[in-house]
Design a protein around this motif. Structure first.
Motif, PDB file in Angstrom:
ATOM      1  N   LEU A  49      31.262 114.046  70.295  1.00 42.38           N
ATOM      2  CA  LEU A  49      30.680 113.822  68.968  1.00 42.38           C
ATOM      3  C   LEU A  49      31.724 113.361  67.943  1.00 42.38           C
ATOM      4  N   THR A  72      27.273 119.370  63.234  1.00 41.76           N
ATOM      5  CA  THR A  72      27.390 117.906  63.147  1.00 41.76           C
ATOM      6  C   THR A  72      26.450 117.363  62.072  1.00 41.76           C
ATOM      7  N   ARG A 115      25.397 121.028  67.263  1.00 44.37           N
ATOM      8  CA  ARG A 115      24.518 119.995  66.688  1.00 44.37           C
ATOM      9  C   ARG A 115      24.185 120.292  65.227  1.00 44.37           C
ATOM     10  N   GLN A 156      31.689 118.614  74.356  1.00 47.80           N
ATOM     11  CA  GLN A 156      30.639 118.200  73.428  1.00 47.80           C
ATOM     12  C   GLN A 156      31.237 117.832  72.064  1.00 47.80           C
TER      13      GLN A 156
END
Length: 426
Positions: free
Chosen positions: A300, A269, A266, A296
């Motif tokens: 994404l 990203t 995350r 994941q």
């Protein structure tokens, strides 16, 4: 005539005794290191760094590891039976080249407590007199195997060594903490070692730590091995298909709960959304959560920016190819990877749950896991924009790590003295 023959026989016997005594003096003492396995994990790698630098004419290492008994068809197989079905591990060949032996007992699963204890007792009994020291890095069952080693007269010295500051959530973590409880009492082992204060308190408790019974042993590395080298950097980046204009964020660690890959992805990203810079994330390691993290990344839509490289025996070369090191673990003992990253002159951003004892240089910053991934990304971009001359700074940071006791050569000399004398040199 008979008197002369008697004198000759006596001289021969005296010489034989003297030679035997010399052989005993010259033979190295043997230390048994207890691990779950001897793969590319942090604790195993630190011991191997020390083993390579040890004067092996004085101190030799053997290793006791754990493996599933299922393939043997027995509940309590022997070490030889387990070795016959066990998958070879990363350091097996090197251990044998350096003069070490590998022994195996069944993996502890709680319900096989009796069989596990029996296997330990049998191994120690069969090898009585072989080891002077039993050094237990696997603390989940150290309260079982260390007292047996002492009671059976197997070792003059027993050591429990804390390598981590937390456990997995759920039943497994609760069971680990339960079986560690005896380690909070003096006498379960002769000596208590830890890689950091937080790891020492987590495993041995505040009482033993505050009374000074716990000794901190730095997670030393081969500092020179991680010296920044621009030619190697270019070589690795070329192999990866990464050009010089791309910023490479790196992480090295097992794919499991502790390492917090989900949050790491995350953060990356968020980085991609905040900059026009070309970015790549390289992930080195493997584990049970590898496929979940890959999913994941796919969800994404950042597949082209993330590289899963698996295990790498030449990890030092990949630090050189990186531009930044990201390490948002939930918990650690004292992560050797962050020490290695500093030796490679990489700026690092780590979670504030990790002990500040790993902040050996000004290359390390920390942030709370309660902060948003966007804030972590902002800090990374700030550090990257500030830059640093890794080639020029290498000698400075290598000197700092060595002075603080994190060089394997210095540490191996210190530990060799301890194994031989049962105390540290003043």
């Amino acid at each position: 005539m008979l008197e002369a023959e008697d004198k000759n026989i006596a001289q021969i016997k005296s010489t034989q005794i003297s030679n035997t005594q010399i052989d005993k003096v010259q033979a190295p003492i043997r230390v048994l290191h207890v691990f779950g396995r001897v793969g590319l994990g942090g604790a195993e790698s630190r011991i191997m760094d020390m083993y390579r630098n040890m004067d092996r004419s004085k101190v030799q290492f053997d290793f006791l590891v754990h493996a599933s008994a299922k393939k043997t068809g027995k509940k309590c197989p022997t070490s030889d039976e387990l070795m016959a079905v066990r998958e070879p591990d990363y350091y097996d060949d090197e251990i044998r080249r350096l003069g070490g032996n590998i022994y195996v007992v069944p993996r502890f699963e709680g319900k096989n407590f009796i069989e596990y204890k029996k296997a330990i007792e049998r191994l120690f009994t069969d090898n009585k007199g072989k080891w002077d020291v039993v050094h237990g890095h696997m603390t989940s069952t150290a309260a079982i195997y260390l007292p047996i080693a002492k009671k059976k007269g197997i070792a003059k010295i027993t050591i429990a060594h804390s390598r981590n500051a937390g456990t997995e959530p759920g039943i497994k973590g609760l069971a680990t903490n339960f079986f560690r409880l005896p380690l909070k009492k003096k006498g379960t082992a002769d000596f208590y070692f830890t890689c950091s204060e937080i790891a020492g308190r987590a495993v041995f408790g505040d009482r033993l730590f505050d009374k000074g019974y716990v000794t901190t042993i730095p997670n030393a590395i081969d500092v020179a091995k991680f010296k920044y080298d621009n030619a190697i950097r270019d070589k690795i980046r070329k192999e990866l298909g990464v050009d010089e204009d791309t910023v490479v964020i790196g992480h090295i660690g097992r794919f499991d709960y502790q390492k917090n890959h989900e949050f790491l992805i995350r953060i990356f990203t968020s980085l991609l959304s905040k900059t026009d810079k070309k970015m790549k994330l390289i992930l080195i390691g493997k584990g049970d959560l590898t496929e979940k993290v890959k999913q994941q990344v796919m969800d994404l839509g950042i597949n082209d920016n993330v590289m899963f490289l698996g295990l790498k025996s030449n990890a030092a070369d990949y630090y050189r190819a990186m531009d930044y090191f990201l390490f948002p673990s939930f918990y650690e003992g004292l992560p050797g990877t962050v020490v290695e990253a500093q030796a490679a002159c990489l700026k690092c951003l780590i979670s504030d749950t990790i002990t500040r004892e790993v902040h050996l240089t000004d290359l390390v910053s920390c942030m709370s896991l309660d902060r948003d991934a966007s804030e972590w990304a902002d800090k990374i971009l700030q550090d990257i924009d500030a830059g640093n001359d890794r080639e020029a700074d290498t000698p400075k940071y290598a000197s700092i790590l060595t002075e603080k006791g994190f060089d394997a050569k210095t540490q191996s000399e210190r530990m060799s003295y301890f194994y031989l004398h049962g105390s540290f040199k003043n």
